[in-house]
Write a protein that holds these residues in place. Structure first.
Motif, PDB file in Angstrom:
ATOM      1  N   SER A   5       0.840  -1.193   0.000  1.00  0.00           N
ATOM      2  CA  SER A   5       0.000   0.000   0.000  1.00  0.00           C
ATOM      3  C   SER A   5       0.876   1.244   0.000  1.00  0.00           C
ATOM      4  O   SER A   5       2.105   1.159   0.124  1.00  0.00           O
ATOM      5  N   ASP A   6       0.231   2.405  -0.146  1.00  0.00           N
ATOM      6  CA  ASP A   6       0.923   3.692  -0.010  1.00  0.00           C
ATOM      7  C   ASP A   6       0.541   4.307   1.340  1.00  0.00           C
ATOM      8  O   ASP A   6      -0.518   4.012   1.882  1.00  0.00           O
ATOM      9  N   ILE A   7       1.394   5.187   1.836  1.00  0.00           N
ATOM     10  CA  ILE A   7       1.095   5.927   3.062  1.00  0.00           C
ATOM     11  C   ILE A   7       1.379   7.403   2.808  1.00  0.00           C
ATOM     12  O   ILE A   7       2.450   7.739   2.286  1.00  0.00           O
ATOM     13  N   ALA A   8       0.435   8.264   3.166  1.00  0.00           N
ATOM     14  CA  ALA A   8       0.656   9.702   3.036  1.00  0.00           C
ATOM     15  C   ALA A   8       0.793  10.327   4.419  1.00  0.00           C
ATOM     16  O   ALA A   8       0.077   9.963   5.350  1.00  0.00           O
ATOM     17  N   ILE A   9       1.720  11.300   4.507  1.00  0.00           N
ATOM     18  CA  ILE A   9       2.028  11.944   5.783  1.00  0.00           C
ATOM     19  C   ILE A   9       1.927  13.456   5.634  1.00  0.00           C
ATOM     20  O   ILE A   9       2.387  14.027   4.648  1.00  0.00           O
ATOM     21  N   LYS A  10       1.303  14.063   6.618  1.00  0.00           N
ATOM     22  CA  LYS A  10       1.218  15.532   6.642  1.00  0.00           C
ATOM     23  C   LYS A  10       1.313  15.985   8.095  1.00  0.00           C
ATOM     24  O   LYS A  10       0.693  15.382   8.977  1.00  0.00           O
ATOM     25  N   ASP A  11       2.112  17.011   8.346  1.00  0.00           N
ATOM     26  CA  ASP A  11       2.242  17.590   9.697  1.00  0.00           C
ATOM     27  C   ASP A  11       2.566  16.532  10.757  1.00  0.00           C
ATOM     28  O   ASP A  11       2.005  16.545  11.856  1.00  0.00           O
ATOM     29  N   GLY A  12       3.432  15.605  10.386  1.00  0.00           N
ATOM     30  CA  GLY A  12       3.907  14.632  11.376  1.00  0.00           C
ATOM     31  C   GLY A  12       2.979  13.478  11.655  1.00  0.00           C
ATOM     32  O   GLY A  12       3.256  12.644  12.500  1.00  0.00           O
TER      33      GLY A  12
END
Length: 571
Positions: A25-32
């Motif tokens: 799968s993919d993982i998206a990260i924003k602001d920690g």
């Protein structure tokens, strides 16, 4: 800025920490934080293709002793070389707060004895700018570091703070007022953000001048005072290292039950009582069935005392002829021991009779040559004792030949605990219990004796793939024990799993190549103090709160780590 995300990790084999099967799968990260998992299309400041790589939560190591090192070393090595993104110290009842002005040396002496960190290192390294525990937390909070840290209130320091010299004397018990003072101070500390309180009830723990630790014989009244602070604040847990003899677990479970808070105890196989750990594990299971949340902290390999010419434990250190050559460089010493038959023969044949050599001789059946490829499950035939009898040589000669086989430091590994029967089947049983978590690495302690801070890197490939002499364990299950389960034990519910909303503490691992380098000695502590270090291979990227802190074994220089105050929830 049109980017929706700070980072997308694409096509990774995600092992999310919950124990569920891995998935691509993919993982998206924003602001920690992790904000999306699945097939992700969107703009991002950075994209990492993690194809054929494992993506796991960062390791949460809850059993370290960085109480001093955390005040001078922002990188907290060796742990940061091994994918650890959160560590907890203040374990086993020892630490550096609270402390009265002028009494710091008592705690240094205690730490030197219990955790083998030299007095010179601690005296030079620690700037005691605190007295109370909340002041110590403020001191920790004032500096940046590579990972998140949390700490517990050490019982021995608390007791000594309240009782003075009497607190270190086993003839004295605290009176009612002293118990109340301990309780009040502990409440203050828990309210300021201590993650719990730790105590030690093991006779293995002694200060540098040979005294048993202050908390050793604390009775039910004293433990009830500690439990009351946990109960009144509804915060933290009780952590204990104990010999687990008769009555010990009852006492601890009773205190934990009274507190209404969890209990976490070390679960170790002792050579003198090789089956006692089973009783402890039965107590742990029974406590859980009675609603008292209890975990056993277990290792993943033998607890290995490394012995060499330059380590804290040197088989020859009490020999008169050793004293003539101890200050030589490795190269000079090796040359001498190859050419000067007098000294060589003396070391082998004129072994003094004393407590040190008696102990070393006793270790021979469970001591092995540590060489590459590293073998942490050696057979009985590989022990010094077996090699010596097979070759009809003195064990001392086998040791010398090994030590001088290169100009690097060469080591023996004495399997001090968890290896009584020359097999790791015991550890397999411990790991299989649903009530155990990973946690006896002792990172930051036993600096020139034991080098087990690297155990998370060892555990993953060994127990899921490489073990030759027994069963393998499920990889997802193992990783959960080092991430979500350890985090939850300490109420750190915002980390330890790759789930939307959780902190982006992440390792991207090359599973084919994850492994350990051979331990070596380094002289990089304050005052030139020496320590054993062991590095890793196979960590492509480590992120703390979405910020990359290391790449392929090299630090990026980013220091996003913070002090954790109290339990954490996803907010």
């Amino acid at each position: 800025n049109l980017s929706m995300y700070d980072l997308i990790i694409k096509n990774g084999n995600i092992i999310d920490g919950t124990g569920t099967p891995k998935k691509i799968s993919d993982i998206a990260i924003k602001d920690g934080k992790i904000c999306e998992i699945g097939k992700i299309s969107g703009r991002s400041n950075r994209v990492i293709n993690a194809e054929n790589k494992f993506v796991t939560p960062g390791w949460v190591d809850i059993h370290t002793h960085y109480d001093g090192q955390a005040t001078w070393d922002p990188y907290l090595t060796p742990s940061s070389w091994h994918g650890v993104t959160t560590c907890v110290f203040g374990n086993c009842g020892v630490g550096f707060a609270p402390v009265k002005r002028g009494k710091e040396n008592f705690l240094i002496n205690l730490m030197e004895g219990v955790e083998d960190i030299p007095e010179t290192v601690l005296s030079e390294g620690i700037d005691f700018c605190w007295e109370t525990f909340p002041e110590y937390l403020n001191a920790l909070e004032s500096s940046k570091r590579i990972m998140d840290i949390g700490t517990q209130v050490p019982h021995s320091a608390l007791r000594f703070f309240v009782m003075g010299e009497d607190g270190a004397n086993h003839l004295y018990k605290p009176n009612e007022n002293q118990i109340i003072t301990m309780k009040d101070l502990l409440e203050d500390a828990l309210n300021a953000g201590a993650l719990g309180v730790s105590t030690s009830r093991t006779t293995k723990h002694k200060s540098a001048d040979g005294n048993l630790v202050p908390s050793l014989n604390a009775d039910d009244k004293e433990l009830a005072g500690i439990a009351e602070a946990l109960k009144n604040t509804k915060k933290g847990l009780l952590q204990c290292n104990s010999d687990m003899g008769p009555g010990e677990m009852e006492l601890l479970i009773q205190a934990s039950k009274y507190s209404g808070q969890p209990l976490s105890v070390l679960l170790i196989q002792y050579n003198d009582f090789p089956e006692r750990w089973r009783d402890t594990l039965n107590y742990i299971s029974k406590a859980n069935k009675n609603g008292i949340i209890t975990t056993g902290q277990v290792g993943s390999r033998p607890i290995g005392v490394l012995m060499g010419f330059n380590t804290s434990v040197n088989p020859f250190s009490s020999h008169e002829d050793w004293k003539k050559i101890k200050d030589l460089s490795n190269t000079e010493r090796n040359k001498l021991l190859k050419n000067d038959m007098n000294i060589r023969n003396s070391l082998i044949n004129n072994v003094p009779e004393n407590a040190h050599t008696k102990w070393i001789k006793q270790t021979f059946p469970l001591t092995y040559l540590l060489k590459e490829p590293l073998n942490y499950e050696p057979t009985k035939e590989m022990s010094i004792k077996s090699i010596a009898s097979r070759l009809n040589k003195s064990p001392w000669e086998i040791i010398i030949d090994h030590f001088i086989s290169s100009d690097d430091d060469e080591f023996l590994m004495h399997t001090f605990e968890n290896y009584t029967h020359n097999s790791l089947d015991v550890i397999a049983e411990m790991l299989e219990s649903k009530y155990t978590i990973c946690g006896v690495g002792d990172a930051g302690a036993h600096v020139a004796t034991i080098c087990d801070a690297s155990y998370p890197t060892f555990m993953v490939p060994f127990w899921s793939r490489d073990r030759k002499r027994g069963k393998l364990l499920n990889l997802e299950y193992l990783i959960s024990k080092q991430t979500l389960k350890t985090a939850q034990t300490y109420g750190l519910n915002d980390r330890g799993a790759l789930i939307v909303g959780m902190r982006a503490d992440i390792n991207i691992i090359d599973y084919e190549n994850i492994g350990l380098t051979k331990p070596c000695l380094s002289y990089d502590l304050p005052a030139g103090g020496k320590r054993l270090i062991q590095k890793s291979n196979g960590y492509n990227h480590t992120f703390v709160k979405g910020i990359e802190v290391s790449q392929n074994g090299e630090f990026t220089g980013e220091l996003p780590g913070k002090l954790i105050r109290g339990s954490q929830s996803i907010n």
